[in-house]
Design an enzyme around this catalytic site. Structure first.
Site, PDB file in Angstrom:
ATOM      1  N   LEU A 156       0.832  -1.073  -0.016  1.00  0.00           N
ATOM      2  CA  LEU A 156       0.061  -0.045  -0.029  1.00  0.00           C
ATOM      3  C   LEU A 156       0.929   1.259   0.176  1.00  0.00           C
ATOM      4  CD1 LEU A 156      -2.688  -0.617   2.826  1.00  0.00           C
ATOM      5  CD2 LEU A 156      -3.182  -0.611   0.382  1.00  0.00           C
ATOM      6  N   HIS A 157       0.727   2.146  -0.818  1.00  0.00           N
ATOM      7  CA  HIS A 157       1.627   3.452  -0.666  1.00  0.00           C
ATOM      8  C   HIS A 157       0.647   4.537  -1.444  1.00  0.00           C
ATOM      9  CE1 HIS A 157       1.888   2.664  -5.055  1.00  0.00           C
ATOM     10  NE2 HIS A 157       2.280   4.072  -5.277  1.00  0.00           N
ATOM     11  N   ARG A 158      -0.527   4.406  -1.981  1.00  0.00           N
ATOM     12  CA  ARG A 158      -1.150   5.708  -2.762  1.00  0.00           C
ATOM     13  C   ARG A 158      -1.750   6.517  -1.612  1.00  0.00           C
ATOM     14  NH1 ARG A 158      -1.103   5.898  -7.997  1.00  0.00           N
ATOM     15  NH2 ARG A 158      -0.560   3.901  -9.102  1.00  0.00           N
ATOM     16  N   ASP A 204      -1.979  -1.432  -4.371  1.00  0.00           N
ATOM     17  CA  ASP A 204      -2.770  -0.414  -5.029  1.00  0.00           C
ATOM     18  C   ASP A 204      -1.629   0.063  -6.044  1.00  0.00           C
ATOM     19  OD1 ASP A 204      -0.826   0.802  -3.486  1.00  0.00           O
ATOM     20  OD2 ASP A 204      -2.166   1.868  -2.314  1.00  0.00           O
TER      21      ASP A 204
END
Length: 369
Positions: A212-214, A287
């Protein structure tokens, strides 16, 4: 003596290095070309940059701009100012930008204002979501680039609809897959026991993988907690390995999110180590745009934690499923995959490990005209 043609490659974020590694390797085959790498420093962390240089056999960049974090305008402006100076000093014959980060559009703008030809690798991808900064970067970069190198057929369709001349558009395949294929060969010759995640892999006979990074997922306390609560449900059936992006770790800490003992949080991993984990995973929750492509090639089930994707070929031919906002369906979908109810997927056209060869051949031909 004929002057060697200068080609400047600009990278700023972790995926950019995967996209240029094989291009740099191809450049070494041509004595008439001198490749120069510029690292904007948009994302800079030892675990997220320097380890990638080693894993991808990339020499240290000639220039490091060190722009660091900041708002989109701040990052873009800093790269433009710093890169303009490099353009004035080096006077390259071509600037090659990749992907859709702020460094991409900034370097493209600075180069064009210096009357330098620009090639965009991964052109034509569209999510049609103008709330995504990456979508704006893609559209602006494509609008002024001289050569548009496309990874999938949808990119050609979008660029033609936007009025780009056919002679500018080159459907060449995916340079990320070139790097992935080389990585898989390297991994076969390596001892995975040297990796920090190996004890965890030994402990878990089967696992899922989460990234996850967005900002839309990790900067919102409500959304991050909602996502990780669903992941926790999945982790009751199968353990989850979670190599966390620095931005994500910060949010988990600030929002005081408690993770289940079945969710194994790790630091960011090197490229080869991460690909090894991907190959062995039962499924991946992500994501990331690039991971959608890698899982399609690896034929690993992928659940994309976004409402849209700019890579429709991964849905049409690959193993990717777009979860959208209905994330509560994830446990059911994962359960189906674990019971063998998932499509095998196909490798998209031209994802054959030779995209970089095609691109450099085209650039060399244009440079020699």
């Amino acid at each position: 003596m004929t002057r060697r043609k200068k080609v400047v490659f600009v990278a700023g974020a972790r995926p950019n290095f995967m996209k240029i590694a094989c291009l740099l390797k191809e450049c070494r085959k041509y004595k008439a070309i001198r490749a120069i790498v510029v690292h904007s420093g948009q994302h800079y962390d030892n675990e997220m940059s320097e380890q990638f240089f080693k894993d991808l056999d990339i020499a240290p960049p000639r220039y490091f701009l060190g722009v660091g974090s900041g708002s989109h305008a701040e990052q873009t402006g800093r790269v433009m100012v710093a890169f303009e100076k490099i353009c004035q000093k080096e006077r390259p014959d071509y600037v090659v930008v990749v992907g859709d980060v702020n460094s991409t559009v900034a370097a493209c703008l600075a180069a064009k204002k210096c009357h330098i030809r620009v090639a965009h690798i991964e052109a034509g991808l569209r999510s049609f979501d103008m709330a995504m900064p990456e979508e704006i970067n893609r559209m602006v970069t494509d609008s002024i680039s001289d050569d548009l190198f496309v990874t999938e057929q949808s990119g050609v369709t979008h660029l033609r609809k936007e009025g780009h001349a056919a002679k500018k558009i080159h459907f060449v395949g995916n340079t990320m897959i070139d790097s992935l294929i080389l990585a898989m060969k390297k991994i076969q010759r390596m001892d995975p026991r040297s990796w920090t995640s190996y004890p965890l892999q030994e402990q878990l006979s089967s696992y899922g993988l989460l990234t996850l990074h967005r900002p839309s997922n990790v900067d919102s306390k409500t959304q991050l907690k909602r996502l990780l609560a669903v992941v926790d449900q999945v982790a009751q059936e199968i353990p989850i390995i979670f190599p966390a992006h620095p931005r994500t770790r910060k949010s988990i800490r600030e929002f005081k999110v408690k993770l289940s003992k079945n969710i194994h949080l790790t630091h960011p991993l090197g490229y080869l180590e991460f690909i090894f984990l991907c190959q062995k995973a039962g499924f991946i929750l992500t994501d990331s745009g690039g991971i959608q492509e890698e899982t399609t090639f690896l034929k690993v089930p992928c659940f994309t934690l976004r409402a849209n994707t700019e890579r429709p070929v991964t849905l049409e031919k690959g193993t990717n499923i777009l979860v959208g906002n209905n994330i509560e369906q994830i446990p059911r979908l994962v359960h189906q995959v674990l019971r063998g109810q998932s499509r095998a997927g196909q490798t998209p056209p031209l994802w054959d490990g030779r995209a970089s060869q095609r691109i450099i051949k085209i650039l060399v031909r244009k440079l020699m005209i």
